[in-house]
Write a protein that holds these residues in place. Sequence first.
Motif, PDB file in Angstrom:
ATOM      1  N   ALA A 419       0.811  -1.221   0.000  1.00 53.61           N
ATOM      2  CA  ALA A 419       0.000   0.000   0.000  1.00 53.61           C
ATOM      3  C   ALA A 419       0.845   1.272   0.000  1.00 53.61           C
ATOM      4  N   LEU A 420       2.122   1.189   0.323  1.00 52.18           N
ATOM      5  CA  LEU A 420       2.938   2.395   0.510  1.00 52.18           C
ATOM      6  C   LEU A 420       2.963   3.313  -0.714  1.00 52.18           C
ATOM      7  N   PRO A 421       3.231   2.806  -1.926  1.00 51.41           N
ATOM      8  CA  PRO A 421       3.225   3.715  -3.080  1.00 51.41           C
ATOM      9  C   PRO A 421       1.867   4.371  -3.323  1.00 51.41           C
ATOM     10  N   VAL A 422       0.794   3.633  -3.053  1.00 49.47           N
ATOM     11  CA  VAL A 422      -0.545   4.196  -3.248  1.00 49.47           C
ATOM     12  C   VAL A 422      -0.805   5.299  -2.224  1.00 49.47           C
ATOM     13  N   ILE A 423      -0.384   5.067  -0.978  1.00 54.84           N
ATOM     14  CA  ILE A 423      -0.551   6.086   0.067  1.00 54.84           C
ATOM     15  C   ILE A 423       0.180   7.362  -0.332  1.00 54.84           C
ATOM     16  N   ALA A 424       1.437   7.218  -0.757  1.00 52.90           N
ATOM     17  CA  ALA A 424       2.231   8.391  -1.135  1.00 52.90           C
ATOM     18  C   ALA A 424       1.626   9.098  -2.347  1.00 52.90           C
ATOM     19  N   ALA A 425       1.204   8.317  -3.343  1.00 49.05           N
ATOM     20  CA  ALA A 425       0.643   8.914  -4.562  1.00 49.05           C
ATOM     21  C   ALA A 425      -0.651   9.665  -4.263  1.00 49.05           C
ATOM     22  N   CYS A 426      -1.515   9.079  -3.430  1.00 54.24           N
ATOM     23  CA  CYS A 426      -2.789   9.739  -3.105  1.00 54.24           C
ATOM     24  C   CYS A 426      -2.547  11.032  -2.336  1.00 54.24           C
ATOM     25  N   ALA A 427      -1.606  11.015  -1.385  1.00 53.64           N
ATOM     26  CA  ALA A 427      -1.338  12.208  -0.595  1.00 53.64           C
ATOM     27  C   ALA A 427      -0.746  13.318  -1.458  1.00 53.64           C
ATOM     28  N   SER A 428       0.205  12.968  -2.330  1.00 53.01           N
ATOM     29  CA  SER A 428       0.803  13.986  -3.200  1.00 53.01           C
ATOM     30  C   SER A 428      -0.197  14.489  -4.235  1.00 53.01           C
ATOM     31  N   ALA A 429      -1.043  13.593  -4.717  1.00 53.84           N
ATOM     32  CA  ALA A 429      -2.100  14.040  -5.629  1.00 53.84           C
ATOM     33  C   ALA A 429      -3.027  15.021  -4.925  1.00 53.84           C
ATOM     34  N   GLY A 430      -3.168  14.854  -3.599  1.00 54.24           N
ATOM     35  CA  GLY A 430      -3.983  15.789  -2.832  1.00 54.24           C
ATOM     36  C   GLY A 430      -3.431  17.205  -2.863  1.00 54.24           C
ATOM     37  N   ILE A 431      -2.094  17.338  -2.953  1.00 56.30           N
ATOM     38  CA  ILE A 431      -1.488  18.668  -3.094  1.00 56.30           C
ATOM     39  C   ILE A 431      -1.977  19.317  -4.384  1.00 56.30           C
TER      40      ILE A 431
END
Length: 649
Positions: A419-431
Amino acid sequence: MSQEQGDKELSRDELLKKYDRESTYRTNLGKWAILVSILGIALTVFHLWTADDPYRSVIQGAVHLAGGMSLIYLLYPFKQSMTGRKGIPWYDILLSLTALFSNFYIVFNYEHLFQSSVVAGFGLFDKIVATVFVLLLLEGTRRAVGLPIVIIALIAIGYGLWGSGLPHFGHAGFEFDRLMTDLVYSSEAIFGTPIQISSTYIYLFLFFGVMLVQTNIGQFFNDLAFGATGRFTGGTAKAAVFASGMQGMVTGSSVANTVSSGSFTIPMMKRAGFKPEFAAAAEASASTGGQIMPPIMGAAAFIMIETINVPYSDIILVAIIPALLYFTGVFIGTHFEARKLKIYGLPKSELPSPSSLLKQIDLLLPLAAILFMLYSGYTPTTAALWGIFAAFAISFVRSSTRLSLKDILHTLEQGARIALPVIAACASAGIIVGVVVFTGLGGKIANGIIDIAGGNFFLVMFFTMIACIILGMGLPTTANYVVTASLAAPALTQGFDVPQIAAHFFVFYFGIVADITPPVCLAAYAGAGIARANPMKAGVTSVKLAIAAFVVPYVFVTNPVLVLQDATAAALIPALITAFIGMTGISAGMINYFVTGNTWYERLMLIGGGIMLLIPNLFIAFPGLGLIIVVYILQRFRQNTGKKTAVSP
């Protein structure tokens, strides 16, 4: 040494590290392995514990991000070349602890940061924590996902800070500290919809996929595929398409699925007589299509349900016809290629027996449990939880799937790792989404696309497609959808009478097919590494096989009945028939074989007739059908008379 020659020596793990940034984690943790295991297990247990009753969205997201960001710094080194070094450097331990602190600062100060500070303002320490939070998130995303999404996020931040004076795209402007606090202490940016969905639906469905793999239930998908299609013409390729589509819908990663399934299917296709480039392309196309295959689909589908406010059970129904068209196109392509090369099915002795498959039919119960729960009105979170419990329970029925205590702990840890890459991608996409919301950029870009296209609907679709593919070459599917849903989809919904769900499926599809679209076709490159094929040729062949993915989105935007919008039997049945015949013609033209080899003009007639059949107008579709029938008659006559004609290359 060429890329092709270099790939010949690569193992499965090396291929993943080369083509899948998400797999470039440390392999020798030393004494820190126990800490990583504890954090990973704790993160998965937290999501299982709160599945039916999550905390308020920001707190749930902060705990989700706390575990994810801290694990990223423990697992992903500063440079890919450092993955084999023993242990974890002191500075990554410090960054991991800082990531934990910055997230739990939000958890323990929620009332102050998200309510009272709206009126009273933020203190200096609040602003420092927000700035550090954003920096840690961007660096963690660079390590786990890659640089492209970080660059886009930095451009978004730069636009927020200095874009107020831009012509046509200007906004009110932001001070640095205000932008940082808005990004972190707001439910519309980093803790917006992407991370809210990641901390609930996505994590659990990713863990469900891990459960299927760890219990060997996933292997049953392969056996079922070979049992169903292996005996037919080109059986190995068709089985690979079937199996990879089933595996892909639970892994959510085109590259990872290409490598894991392809290590088995690609050598089989080559032994059967398929060319290396075709074997790589068939696997890559099917693995990529797994993300659009119901009932689970890719992680981005879960964000779609919140973005357009549609129940997930409806998303599944809407996705069925486009997914069937996609896989039908790939199946037909493999069929014509097999006929061209005279490759027939596997002998019965090499296929799983129907009786052995029936004895294992209970292994489909986890998927059945998810579908039953969804269509009984339960949330996707509850459905995923029941699917996980069903997989866990069924694993104890036979020794080949049974989990020991050690296996259970390993599975819990793997749930966090995947899940780690998905967590990072979703959070950065939130920016990116946050800046779009704060500045109103989405509407401005949508209007810009319409203006550039001169108001022409098909040009707007074309420009939107290009934008999605370009973004998809550097972004994982989840982040790609988040960005394109904010920036590109409004061009279809604001300026034209396109149903929202059709517009969002349009950008969803083209974000996914970037993985098989040259020049940056990572899934095709990974397949080529296994097949020892030319990577670019594999990419081009992938496009030919997956041509449906480039055509079907235009069809369901212009003919929304295919995504079940205002669908009646009288409208849907003719649309389905013409669409499937059209896909047959296009695939035959792309593969350059129908009844026999095509001449250059027959190839044009097949592709042109196929496209005409996809247009929702019977006065255009019937002449298209006529073109395909004419080619069939010509080739059948040529075949019966034994007349040889030079075919197009």
